[in-house]
Design a protein around this motif. Structure first.
Motif, short mmCIF file in Angstrom:
data_model
loop_
_atom_site.label_atom_id
_atom_site.label_comp_id
_atom_site.label_asym_id
_atom_site.label_seq_id
_atom_site.Cartn_x
_atom_site.Cartn_y
_atom_site.Cartn_z
N CYS A 155 16.19 39.03 18.78
CA CYS A 155 17.20 40.05 19.06
C CYS A 155 17.83 39.84 20.44
CB CYS A 155 16.59 41.44 18.97
SG CYS A 155 16.28 41.98 17.28
N LEU A 159 21.76 39.67 20.57
CA LEU A 159 22.38 40.77 21.30
C LEU A 159 23.18 40.23 22.49
CD1 LEU A 159 22.76 43.80 21.61
CD2 LEU A 159 20.70 43.85 23.02
N THR A 277 21.68 41.73 15.11
CA THR A 277 20.58 42.47 15.74
C THR A 277 20.04 43.55 14.81
OG1 THR A 277 21.63 42.12 17.90
CG2 THR A 277 19.93 43.81 17.78
#
Length: 408
Positions: A155, A159, A277
């Motif tokens: 993530c 992100l 994400t």
């Protein structure tokens, strides 16, 4: 035979791992990865601006993008093995310094050569982040929190990749001296990441257990090759799809919407990686087999939506394609990292991360470049369609590969 559903977890004590760190440090350890990946895509909304100011074709644009991939792959040949041999920090800290240098070059770029140099340095920094940086997250988490570490590391990557173009698009439209402002803000983020990396609670590896050679094609132990192949089979088409959107998405938006807005281009990239994400949190409790199948399916659907978008000139379908592409990369990346984290000995983990990313970034660099030059020759619509058909086939092949492995 190790199944995709239940991966066996070997002992990981041969790496002289760090004692369990406070939970907050698992999240903090992911910040350097996020900061480097903010830089990785910060240039995306600015390509149109540079094209007007410097003057270059869509084919040259994809070459500039591919130089990032070249730097990344060159870095992966060294950074994973080096990190396993001398430790995470001695690899991660110089990578953050190179990222800061890239910011300075981007901020003052006035030629294609400068853009190529900045993208090359960015790729080198990203290569270290996905090998040493992601392995550092797992080391800080400890052997009992490997699945959480895989989720946070993955993530952090997507992100950051989404925040970069969003920040760049907004700042370049609203702030004075757009390129200088964008990369000054990114430099501040990288400085904070340097502080975190310096203080990260990590031990150096046991050099007696380190790989013998320093530079080699990243690999995994023979017993883990199936897990690596499964991860690449799904991750590679997913990241190739998002790479296409990053490199040629702004041109498609301009063609379909008749707008050169950098905020719109940045927002599309952000939404794509926000989907990457979100999907990882949505599927984190599923069996790995299901996660990988979700990734392959999303990538195939993304390419079908892309074909429909360019044929019907529909901006909504283009946004849908971007969202599905992000979901495909996110699920494929999470599935691949989880397989590696749960089965690879810690002394080979950074190298395994390098191997997974090299398998993904090779087609992610080559295929969008081919699509860019094809688009120059036959038109953007036809070039995008040919690319989408090929990637749909690769995503379907990835799904078949996963289905052929026993679930139990």
């Amino acid at each position: 035979m190790t199944s995709v559903r239940h991966a066996r977890v070997p002992a990981r004590s041969t790496h002289n791992p760090s004692p369990p760190a406070p939970r907050r440090w698992i999240w903090l350890a992911a910040w350097p990865v996020t900061a480097v990946f903010v830089l990785s895509n910060a240039a995306t909304p600015l390509y149109g601006l540079w094209q007007r100011e410097i003057g270059f074709s869509r084919g040259v644009l994809t070459v500039v993008f591919a130089c990032y991939i070249a730097g990344l792959i060159a870095s992966l040949l060294v950074s994973g093995v080096l990190s396993d041999r001398i430790g995470r920090k001695p690899v991660l800290l110089p990578a953050l310094a190179l990222a800061l240098l890239a910011c300075g070059i981007f901020a003052t770029a006035d030629s294609v050569a400068a853009l190529i140099a900045a993208r090359l340095l960015t790729g080198i920094a990203v290569g270290a982040a996905v090998s040493a940086g992601m392995a550092a997250v797992t080391d800080v988490a400890g052997p009992d929190r490997t699945r959480l570490a895989a989720l946070l590391a993955s993530c952090a990557m997507v992100l950051g990749a989404g925040l970069g173009p969003l920040l760049s698009g907004v700042l370049s439209e609203l702030a004075p001296a757009p390129t200088v402002t964008v990369f000054a803000v990114e430099a501040a983020l990288l400085v904070s990441a340097l502080v975190v990396a310096v203080r990260m609670p990590l031990r150096r590896p046991d050099r007696a257990q380190a790989p013998a050679s320093w530079i080699r094609i990243p690999s995994v132990p023979r017993a883990n090759r199936r897990q690596l192949a499964l991860g690449i089979a799904v991750f590679a088409p997913g990241i190739t799809a998002t790479s296409f959107v990053l490199s040629l998405g702004p041109s498609l938006l301009s063609s379909l919407l008749g707008t050169e807005s950098r905020m719109v281009a940045g927002a599309m990239a952000f939404v794509m990686f926000l989907a990457a994400t979100a999907v990882q949190f949505a599927v984190r409790a599923l069996r790995i087999r299901s996660v990988l199948l979700a990734g392959a399916t999303s990538t195939a659907l993304a390419m079908l939506a892309l074909i429909a978008a360019v044929r019907t000139e529909s901006p909504a379908l283009l946004i849908t394609a971007a969202i599905l592409a992000g979901a495909g990369q996110g699920a494929g990346q999470l599935g691949g990292l989880t397989l590696l984290n749960s089965t690879i000995p810690a002394r080979r983990l950074a190298e395994a991360n390098s191997a997974l990313n090299m398998g993904g970034y090779l087609p992610a660099g080559a295929l969008p470049v081919a699509a860019g030059y094809l688009s120059d020759a036959v038109g953007l619509s036809t070039g995008a369609t040919v690319f989408a058909v090929l990637l749909t086939a690769l995503a379907a092949l990835g799904a078949v590969t996963v289905l052929r492995v026993p679930a139990e």
